[in-house]
Enzyme design. Structure first.
Site, PDB file in Angstrom:
ATOM      1  N   TRP A  24       0.875  -1.194  -0.653  1.00  0.00           N
ATOM      2  CA  TRP A  24      -0.151  -0.051  -0.510  1.00  0.00           C
ATOM      3  C   TRP A  24       0.679   0.920  -0.192  1.00  0.00           C
ATOM      4  CZ3 TRP A  24      -0.441   4.016   3.483  1.00  0.00           C
ATOM      5  CH2 TRP A  24      -1.084   5.343   3.105  1.00  0.00           C
ATOM      6  N   GLU A  55      -2.983  -2.532  -2.781  1.00  0.00           N
ATOM      7  CA  GLU A  55      -4.267  -1.845  -1.821  1.00  0.00           C
ATOM      8  C   GLU A  55      -4.860  -1.083  -2.429  1.00  0.00           C
ATOM      9  OE1 GLU A  55      -3.417  -1.225   2.111  1.00  0.00           O
ATOM     10  OE2 GLU A  55      -5.551  -0.863   2.742  1.00  0.00           O
ATOM     11  N   LYS A  87      -7.201   3.051  -2.735  1.00  0.00           N
ATOM     12  CA  LYS A  87      -7.720   4.220  -1.434  1.00  0.00           C
ATOM     13  C   LYS A  87      -8.414   5.134  -1.878  1.00  0.00           C
ATOM     14  CE  LYS A  87      -6.750   6.395   2.358  1.00  0.00           C
ATOM     15  NZ  LYS A  87      -5.405   6.269   3.822  1.00  0.00           N
ATOM     16  N   ASP A 139      -9.602  -3.097   1.370  1.00  0.00           N
ATOM     17  CA  ASP A 139      -9.559  -2.077   2.135  1.00  0.00           C
ATOM     18  C   ASP A 139     -11.495  -1.969   3.113  1.00  0.00           C
ATOM     19  OD1 ASP A 139     -10.024  -0.342   4.426  1.00  0.00           O
ATOM     20  OD2 ASP A 139      -7.845  -0.750   4.936  1.00  0.00           O
ATOM     21  N   HIS A 149     -11.891   1.977   2.467  1.00  0.00           N
ATOM     22  CA  HIS A 149     -11.293   3.203   1.277  1.00  0.00           C
ATOM     23  C   HIS A 149     -12.531   2.639   0.277  1.00  0.00           C
ATOM     24  CE1 HIS A 149      -6.760   2.142   2.176  1.00  0.00           C
ATOM     25  NE2 HIS A 149      -7.523   2.083   3.457  1.00  0.00           N
ATOM     26  N   HIS A 195      -8.422  -6.259   4.197  1.00  0.00           N
ATOM     27  CA  HIS A 195      -8.411  -5.598   5.828  1.00  0.00           C
ATOM     28  C   HIS A 195      -9.970  -4.947   6.283  1.00  0.00           C
ATOM     29  CE1 HIS A 195      -4.353  -3.633   4.821  1.00  0.00           C
ATOM     30  NE2 HIS A 195      -4.465  -5.223   4.760  1.00  0.00           N
ATOM     31  N   ASP A 246     -12.847   9.185   7.741  1.00  0.00           N
ATOM     32  CA  ASP A 246     -11.990   8.297   9.103  1.00  0.00           C
ATOM     33  C   ASP A 246     -12.210   6.788   8.049  1.00  0.00           C
ATOM     34  OD1 ASP A 246      -9.165   7.365  10.403  1.00  0.00           O
ATOM     35  OD2 ASP A 246     -11.110   6.380  11.147  1.00  0.00           O
ATOM     36  N   ASP A 257     -10.722   4.447   9.286  1.00  0.00           N
ATOM     37  CA  ASP A 257     -10.043   3.314  10.620  1.00  0.00           C
ATOM     38  C   ASP A 257     -10.634   2.860  12.259  1.00  0.00           C
ATOM     39  OD1 ASP A 257      -7.466   2.330   8.312  1.00  0.00           O
ATOM     40  OD2 ASP A 257      -7.632   4.586   8.396  1.00  0.00           O
ATOM     41  N   ASP A 298      -7.514  -3.892   9.234  1.00  0.00           N
ATOM     42  CA  ASP A 298      -6.513  -2.066   9.746  1.00  0.00           C
ATOM     43  C   ASP A 298      -7.886  -1.924  10.200  1.00  0.00           C
ATOM     44  OD1 ASP A 298      -5.052  -0.749   9.077  1.00  0.00           O
ATOM     45  OD2 ASP A 298      -5.638  -1.049   7.561  1.00  0.00           O
TER      46      ASP A 298
HETATM   47  C1  RNT Z   1      -4.531   2.874   4.852  1.00  0.00           C
HETATM   48  C2  RNT Z   1      -3.877   1.426   3.976  1.00  0.00           C
HETATM   49  C3  RNT Z   1      -2.747   0.515   4.954  1.00  0.00           C
HETATM   50  C4  RNT Z   1      -2.391   1.269   6.303  1.00  0.00           C
HETATM   51  C5  RNT Z   1      -1.577  -0.325   7.067  1.00  0.00           C
HETATM   52  C6  RNT Z   1      -0.856   0.835   8.120  1.00  0.00           C
HETATM   53  O1  RNT Z   1      -4.385   3.982   3.932  1.00  0.00           O
HETATM   54  O2  RNT Z   1      -5.203   1.212   5.194  1.00  0.00           O
HETATM   55  O3  RNT Z   1      -3.248  -1.204   4.487  1.00  0.00           O
HETATM   56  O4  RNT Z   1      -3.177   1.103   7.154  1.00  0.00           O
HETATM   57  O5  RNT Z   1      -0.915  -0.554   6.280  1.00  0.00           O
HETATM   58 ZN    ZN Z   2      -5.240  -1.729   4.913  1.00  0.00          ZN
END
Ligand code: RNT
Ligand code: ZN
Length: 426
Positions: free
Chosen positions: A192, A233, A235, A266, A269, A293, A301, A303, A333
């Protein structure tokens, strides 16, 4: 809060009744629990120290991700992080994996640049994982570093910058392969990068062309899939890359299909109403395997700690309904620094497992038949009735079987750990 833990007998009695209720739908709960025990979740190291890493040099901040909060007791070194994960693993039923970032290398007093990292800098992690019975997954750390200060890494216009990160990613693939070989289970190494623009770019194409070239260089050497799998990955946006992200979903979907890598999806994302669950059956029509993820997006946000909500359930249902367990690598994640970090791991992981259990307890074949017979009335009615089945009794029994705390009892263990271990970290 006053809480009296139930006796084991109470849990077993409730389970017996629940089993009967599920059997009425043709669901064999014992085989469900056996199947659940085979599904590993990859716990991400970075919840334990707010994505800090333990490099000897002062690393730059940024990369479009940031843990917020200042809850005391975060792990200050690799030993503390291992100790904390062990505590979380004692509270999570099943056998799992551990997902490490390159910036958690242990290089002693030596400063080892990221592009020169070697498997030996992770030997303590590998030995520890072996001792804990954990498989490992891995990630190059293409952020929080002076060479990433421009906001661009593998897609930078500066060849020196690109080359540095290409070398880092190549080094990480070799480290991942060493982890997979040592632990006897393939390591998924996930690339990523944060690359993108805060404001509207003129040229959206050239960075993507450069990224493709860089990735081709990174993945040029074929590694044995018995030890190592590559993932990429995407985003939608990050902090400081609000207007344009080079590695978008379309970019990496195309890359993964064309180059036979895994695609990492993810949950945080994508656009807020977009679900990665709905993407699985499409993506897995064209790519062999996927890395997830599992996360939770909240407004800007991506996460937050994973909840047992409809989003998580939908992901689990898509994995289980189509028998994708072997093709979907489930990673987590999230990083929340405002609550006890071990509780964050425990909550998010237990919730992911609960979602899988709920999906496994569904009489999927019967529901599929209703759908094929166009009985959408019964499909809707049954899906809603299933929501009040005694799932909790099955979950409690699973925890009992797996010798982890039942119900909220784990929270007291985290509080005790906080009072005895974390408090000493100042
Ligand atoms: C970031 C990605 C990635 C990170 C990690 C730390 O937007 O989601 O996966 O969160 O690699
Ligand atoms: Zn991620």
């Amino acid at each position: 809060m006053k809480y009296t833990a139930p006796r084991d007998e109470t849990i077993s009695n409730a389970f017996t009744i629940a089993k009967e209720r599920y059997a009425a739908f043709g669901v064999d709960v014992d085989s469900v629990l056996e199947r659940l025990a085979t599904i590993a979740i990859s716990l991400h190291c970075w919840q334990g120290d707010d994505v800090g890493g333990f490099e000897t040099v002062e690393s730059a901040s940024g990369g479009g991700i940031q843990a917020t909060g200042n809850y005391p007791g975060k792990a200050r070194n690799a030993d503390e992080l291992r100790q904390d994960v062990e505590e979380a693993l004692r509270l999570i039923p099943g056998s799992h994996r551990f997902n490490l970032h390159a910036m958690y290398a242990e290089t002693g007093d030596k400063v080892v640049p990221r592009n020169e990292l070697l498997p030996e800098h992770f030997s303590t992690w590998i030995d520890w994982a072996k001792g804990q019975g954990l498989g490992m997954d891995f990630n190059p750390s293409c952020f929080a570093h002076p060479m990433a200060d421009s906001g661009f890494t593998l897609s930078s216009y500066d060849k020196n910058v690109r080359d540095f990160w290409i070398e880092h990613c190549i080094a990480c693939r070799k480290i991942g392969a060493a982890m997979g070989e040592a632990l006897g289970t393939p390591c998924v190494t996930n690339v990523w990068i944060p690359d993108g623009y805060k404001d509207v770019p003129i040229d959206r194409l050239t960075p993507r062309t450069l990224l493709r070239e860089s990735l081709d260089a990174v993945f040029a050497e074929k590694l044995d899939p018995a030890h190592h799998l590559d993932a990429v990955e995407s985003k939608l946006f990050g902090i400081g890359s609000e207007s344009y992200v080079v590695g978008s979903h379309e970019f990496y979907l195309g890359y993964a299909i064309a180059n036979k890598t895994l695609l990492c999806l993810d949950a945080g994302h994508f656009h807020p109403t977009e679900s990665i669950a709905d993407k699985l059956s499409s993506v897995l029509t064209y790519v062999d395997e996927v890395l997830l993820h599992v996360s939770r997006g909240v407004r800007w946000d991506s996460d937050h700690v994973v909840l047992l909500n409809d989003d998580t359930r939908f992901i689990a249902e898509e994995i289980i309904r189509h028998g994708f367990e072997k093709r979907v690598h489930i990673g987590l994640d999230f990083f929340d620094a405002s609550i006890n970090r071990i509780a964050a791991w425990t909550t998010g992981t237990r919730n992911t497992i609960k979602a899988l259990l709920l999906a496994l307890l569904e009489p999927t074949d019967a529901l599929k038949t209703l759908e094929r017979d166009s009985d959408f009335t019964a499909r809707l009615a049954l899906l809603e009735e299933l929501k009040t089945m005694p799932f909790g009794a099955v979950w409690d029994q699973y925890c009992l079987q797996q010798e982890v705390p039942v119900g909220p009892a784990w929270l007291q263990e985290v509080k005790d750990y906080e009072a005895t271990v974390l408090v000493q970290r100042g």
